[in-house]
Design a protein around this motif. Structure first.
Motif, mmCIF file in Angstrom:
data_model
loop_
_atom_site.group_PDB
_atom_site.id
_atom_site.type_symbol
_atom_site.label_atom_id
_atom_site.label_comp_id
_atom_site.label_asym_id
_atom_site.label_seq_id
_atom_site.Cartn_x
_atom_site.Cartn_y
_atom_site.Cartn_z
ATOM 1 N N ASP A 192 35.484 27.328 -94.026
ATOM 2 C CA ASP A 192 36.040 26.647 -92.853
ATOM 3 C C ASP A 192 37.035 27.519 -92.088
ATOM 4 O OD1 ASP A 192 34.599 24.345 -93.064
ATOM 5 O OD2 ASP A 192 36.161 23.203 -94.106
ATOM 6 N N ALA A 193 37.429 28.650 -92.657
ATOM 7 C CA ALA A 193 38.477 29.473 -92.053
ATOM 8 C C ALA A 193 37.940 30.298 -90.882
ATOM 9 C CB ALA A 193 39.076 30.399 -93.110
ATOM 10 N N ASN A 194 38.845 30.635 -89.954
ATOM 11 C CA ASN A 194 38.506 31.556 -88.861
ATOM 12 C C ASN A 194 38.578 33.003 -89.318
ATOM 13 O OD1 ASN A 194 38.203 29.490 -86.941
ATOM 14 N ND2 ASN A 194 40.413 29.467 -86.535
ATOM 15 N N CYS A 195 39.330 33.236 -90.376
ATOM 16 C CA CYS A 195 39.470 34.577 -90.937
ATOM 17 C C CYS A 195 39.933 34.440 -92.380
ATOM 18 C CB CYS A 195 40.487 35.391 -90.136
ATOM 19 S SG CYS A 195 40.661 37.099 -90.694
ATOM 20 N N ILE A 196 39.568 35.398 -93.204
ATOM 21 C CA ILE A 196 39.943 35.367 -94.616
ATOM 22 C C ILE A 196 40.685 36.650 -94.970
ATOM 23 C CG2 ILE A 196 39.069 35.332 -96.993
ATOM 24 C CD1 ILE A 196 36.577 33.856 -95.646
ATOM 25 N N VAL A 197 41.776 36.510 -95.701
ATOM 26 C CA VAL A 197 42.489 37.654 -96.260
ATOM 27 C C VAL A 197 42.208 37.658 -97.753
ATOM 28 C CG1 VAL A 197 44.705 38.787 -96.577
ATOM 29 C CG2 VAL A 197 44.284 37.447 -94.502
ATOM 30 N N ARG A 254 42.936 28.278 -88.653
ATOM 31 C CA ARG A 254 42.940 28.279 -90.122
ATOM 32 C C ARG A 254 42.640 29.683 -90.643
ATOM 33 N NH1 ARG A 254 42.856 24.314 -93.744
ATOM 34 N NH2 ARG A 254 42.369 22.793 -92.129
ATOM 35 N N ILE A 255 43.530 30.159 -91.504
ATOM 36 C CA ILE A 255 43.318 31.409 -92.232
ATOM 37 C C ILE A 255 43.332 31.088 -93.713
ATOM 38 C CG2 ILE A 255 44.312 33.669 -92.824
ATOM 39 C CD1 ILE A 255 45.553 33.698 -90.000
#
Length: 257
Positions: A167-172, A116-117
């Motif tokens: 909840d994300a593994n990474c955020i942009v 999830r991103i």
């Protein structure tokens, strides 16, 4: 075919060892005179070569798309325009163009999207860059959650989406103007944040330089910054992080089992 696909076909008996050898003996690039297509990039890095469309001469662009599609079974281009879409479509009839992100692509069917991103924007005007990031990550196999228009001028909008963001593994984090969104998010999450400054803003925004400097000087930890309007770079880096997180999660599951 990538390395794993070739080896799987040898294992299943679909192709012979000799056929597999012929794939590996090929040059690591395709010489086209005006371009050297990096046909081994996915083997080295896990990502096939992507076409940067802007500025490419008409007489070269369609041929590049056609050759990459033939090699990889799919093709992805950034910074395309309507004229280039019509041009490429003559050679690749199923090509898809998104006028918001300016992405030109043809994807394999049934692609799995993992992890999830979260791709977030400060404002609606930042969406074209955010979509470039989101569609890049999706093309490379990441599951993407889009969370738009949560800038700091209405901070309650951000807070209402924190469950999805955390909840994300990474955020942009994509933002123009003063670029504060990345810092605010960076102080609220435990995963990496990829900050993408955009050229959205008035005169003192200096075409995105103000947002870029804000993001580079962030006092929040865990923030990495890509170039102005570089949604592709943000989506690519986020995918690398997401893949590591998914790989780690699967390793833990095997260990627990």
């Amino acid at each position: 075919m990538d390395t794993r696909e070739i080896l799987e076909k040898v294992k299943s008996g679909e192709i012979s060892i000799e056929e597999a050898e012929s794939h590996f003996r090929k040059e690591p690039f395709l010489e086209m005179g005006y371009a050297k297509l990096d046909t081994h990039r996915e083997i080295r890095s896990g990502f096939p070569e992507v076409v940067y469309c802007s500025g490419k001469p008409d007489e070269y662009l369609a041929d590049i798309f056609e050759r990459l599609l033939e090699k990889n079974g799919e093709v992805f281009g950034t910074r395309a325009d309507e004229h280039q879409f019509r041009l490429v479509r003559e050679a690749v009839p199923d090509i898809v163009f998104d006028p918001i992100s300016h992405i030109l692509k043809l994807e394999k069917n049934g692609k799995e999207h993992v992890g999830r991103i979260a791709v977030c924007t400060a404002g609606t005007a930042d969406i074209p860059v955010a979509e470039e990031a989101a569609q890049t990550a999706e093309f490379f196999g990441s599951r993407v959650e889009r969370i738009f228009d949560i800038g700091v001028s209405g901070i309650h909008r951000l807070m209402s989406s924190m469950d999805k963001i955390q909840d994300a593994n990474c955020i942009v984090a994509v933002a123009g103007m003063e670029g504060a969104l990345a810092s605010v998010i960076g102080g609220l999450v435990s995963c990496p944040v990829i900050a993408v400054p955009t050229s959205v803003g008035y005169g003192a925004g200096m075409g995105g330089i103000s947002a870029l400097l804000t993001m580079i000087n962030s006092c929040a930890n865990g923030i990495a910054v890509v170039n102005i309007d570089n949604g592709f770079g943000g989506g690519y880096m986020a995918t690398e992080i997401n893949r590591l997180a998914v790989r780690g999660s699967r390793t833990e599951e095997k260990t627990d089992g």
